[in-house]
Scaffold this motif. Structure first.
Motif, PDB file in Angstrom:
ATOM      1  N   UNK A  99       0.833  -1.204   0.000  1.00 11.11           N
ATOM      2  CA  UNK A  99       0.000   0.000   0.000  1.00 11.11           C
ATOM      3  C   UNK A  99       0.869   1.256   0.000  1.00 11.11           C
ATOM      4  N   UNK A 100       1.952   1.236   0.748  1.00 10.27           N
ATOM      5  CA  UNK A 100       2.869   2.385   0.766  1.00 10.27           C
ATOM      6  C   UNK A 100       3.448   2.649  -0.617  1.00 10.27           C
ATOM      7  N   UNK A 101       3.790   1.583  -1.336  1.00  9.10           N
ATOM      8  CA  UNK A 101       4.340   1.736  -2.687  1.00  9.10           C
ATOM      9  C   UNK A 101       3.313   2.384  -3.612  1.00  9.10           C
ATOM     10  N   UNK A 102       2.043   1.993  -3.450  1.00 12.43           N
ATOM     11  CA  UNK A 102       0.989   2.574  -4.284  1.00 12.43           C
ATOM     12  C   UNK A 102       0.792   4.047  -3.939  1.00 12.43           C
ATOM     13  N   UNK A 103       0.868   4.380  -2.661  1.00  7.91           N
ATOM     14  CA  UNK A 103       0.761   5.787  -2.258  1.00  7.91           C
ATOM     15  C   UNK A 103       1.933   6.598  -2.809  1.00  7.91           C
ATOM     16  N   UNK A 104       3.096   5.964  -2.915  1.00 10.53           N
ATOM     17  CA  UNK A 104       4.237   6.627  -3.564  1.00 10.53           C
ATOM     18  C   UNK A 104       3.937   6.913  -5.032  1.00 10.53           C
ATOM     19  N   UNK A 105       3.285   5.956  -5.707  1.00  4.04           N
ATOM     20  CA  UNK A 105       2.921   6.163  -7.110  1.00  4.04           C
ATOM     21  C   UNK A 105       1.913   7.298  -7.257  1.00  4.04           C
ATOM     22  N   UNK A 106       0.947   7.345  -6.353  1.00  2.57           N
ATOM     23  CA  UNK A 106      -0.031   8.431  -6.387  1.00  2.57           C
ATOM     24  C   UNK A 106       0.634   9.778  -6.125  1.00  2.57           C
ATOM     25  N   UNK A 107       1.641   9.776  -5.265  1.00  5.71           N
ATOM     26  CA  UNK A 107       2.376  11.020  -5.005  1.00  5.71           C
ATOM     27  C   UNK A 107       3.185  11.432  -6.246  1.00  5.71           C
TER      28      UNK A 107
END
Length: 360
Positions: free
Chosen positions: A130-138
């Motif tokens: 989930x953190x990796x996906x939030x990085x992508x959204x950022x």
């Protein structure tokens, strides 16, 4: 012995306040009632006092997990009233953000379900992804939670070659790492014991109560808005609407696991084929004539719909928001019946509730 056991309104298995009253015989739940309304903020009324651009910022805060879905549904309604046609590139950018948001939401749910089961190593694996996906959204939007990607007329931010390369690399790593999570959920005995045959919602009951989203599709409902009523050029993409028949907690996990694979496919197709057009129709305050429109989209938890009325002025005449948790919460008493108190928290959480959305 008969007992009345309260679940909530504040419970460690639930992130938001809801009160479920369990009527039990010993450990077995014989009946249940759901009480909502602990998180009301009056957002629909506030929409009537704000202009169309301010309303985007407001409805983005209906929910932290599906914030993009709310702004998209609102913008689609206003665009239809105003007769606007969003440039194709803007549609594709909206789709990429939608599917990253779906990945974020599903990994969040899978992690929380593992935590409630007591499988904390699996919980940490899901939250690390989930953190990796939030990085992508950022990388895409500049923000990790409220992405501010939508404006009336298209998308607010574009992607360049560097951002595209970064997204592709992270998606490739995510696909590889996801295999371990899928394998554990599909084959682990602990997961099976806590989820298979637990909290069953039959197809008949799902139809009666109007269950939607992954929750409804786990009970055989074929209601994916992206397929049955495409928006934002979703008909350009090749993907499956995931449906399972068993209707238990395990099926709800399987639907989300398979939807993760489909979302990754959609994002890759969007990056491969993104058109070379403008991303929006300009940043000025739009002139919206009198009119009304009902828009609906497939948010991570299910169908989100907006009924927007314009009086032809600066502000909204009416904004009515309908969210999937409103429908899915009604199925909770049905699912709880004949299960044990120990499974109650997991069953309530299995609809992936957002009481922030529901109470608004």
């Amino acid at each position: 012995m008969s007992y009345v056991v309260p679940l909530g309104p504040y419970h460690p298995a639930l992130e938001e306040p809801v009160h479920v009253k369990l009527f039990t015989e010993g450990e077995e739940i014989k009946n249940a009632k759901v009480y909502i309304g602990y998180n009301h903020r009056g957002i629909e009324k506030l929409c009537e006092e704000r202009n169309h651009i301010q309303t985007i910022t407001l409805v983005e805060r209906v929910c932290g997990i599906c914030s993009h879905s709310h702004t998209l549904a609102y913008c689609l309604a206003v665009e239809k009233i105003a007769g606007m046609e969003v440039p194709k590139r803007g549609d594709y950018l909206r789709v990429i953000t939608c599917e990253l948001e779906r990945l974020h939401s599903h990994f969040l749910w899978l992690g929380l379900a593992a935590h409630i089961i007591g499988f904390d190593s699996l919980f940490m694996m899901c939250f690390e992804k989930r953190e990796k996906i939030m990085d992508m959204l950022e990388t895409l939007s500049g923000n990790r939670v409220n992405y501010a990607m939508n404006i009336i007329g298209g998308a607010r931010r574009d992607i360049n070659d560097e951002i595209e390369k970064d997204l592709r690399e992270k998606l490739s790593i995510l696909k590889e790492d996801f295999k371990a999570i899928f394998d554990i959920y599909a084959n682990d005995k602990t997961v099976a014991l806590r989820t298979k045959g637990v909290g069953v919602l039959t197809n008949e009951d799902a139809f009666i109560y109007g269950a939607c989203g992954p929750h409804g599709r786990a009970s055989g409902m074929k209601d994916d808005v992206r397929k049955v009523d495409p928006y934002c050029s979703y008909d350009d993409f090749d993907f499956k609407a995931i449906v399972q028949a068993e209707g238990d907690v395990f099926s709800r996990a399987v639907v989300r696991l398979l939807e993760i694979e489909e979302s990754i496919k959609i994002i890759e197709q969007a990056l491969d084929n993104i058109p070379d057009t403008p991303i929006n129709l300009g940043m000025k305050m739009p002139k919206v004539p009198k009119g009304e429109y009902f828009s609906r989209i497939e948010a991570p938890r299910g169908e989100v719909s907006y009924y927007v009325v314009s009086n032809g002025g600066q502000t909204n005449g009416r904004v009515n928001i309908h969210v999937p948790t409103f429908k899915n919460a009604a199925t909770v008493p049905v699912m709880l019946k004949d299960n044990t108190i120990a499974d109650a928290g997991l069953i309530v959480a299995s609809i992936d509730p957002c009481f922030s959305c529901l109470d608004r």
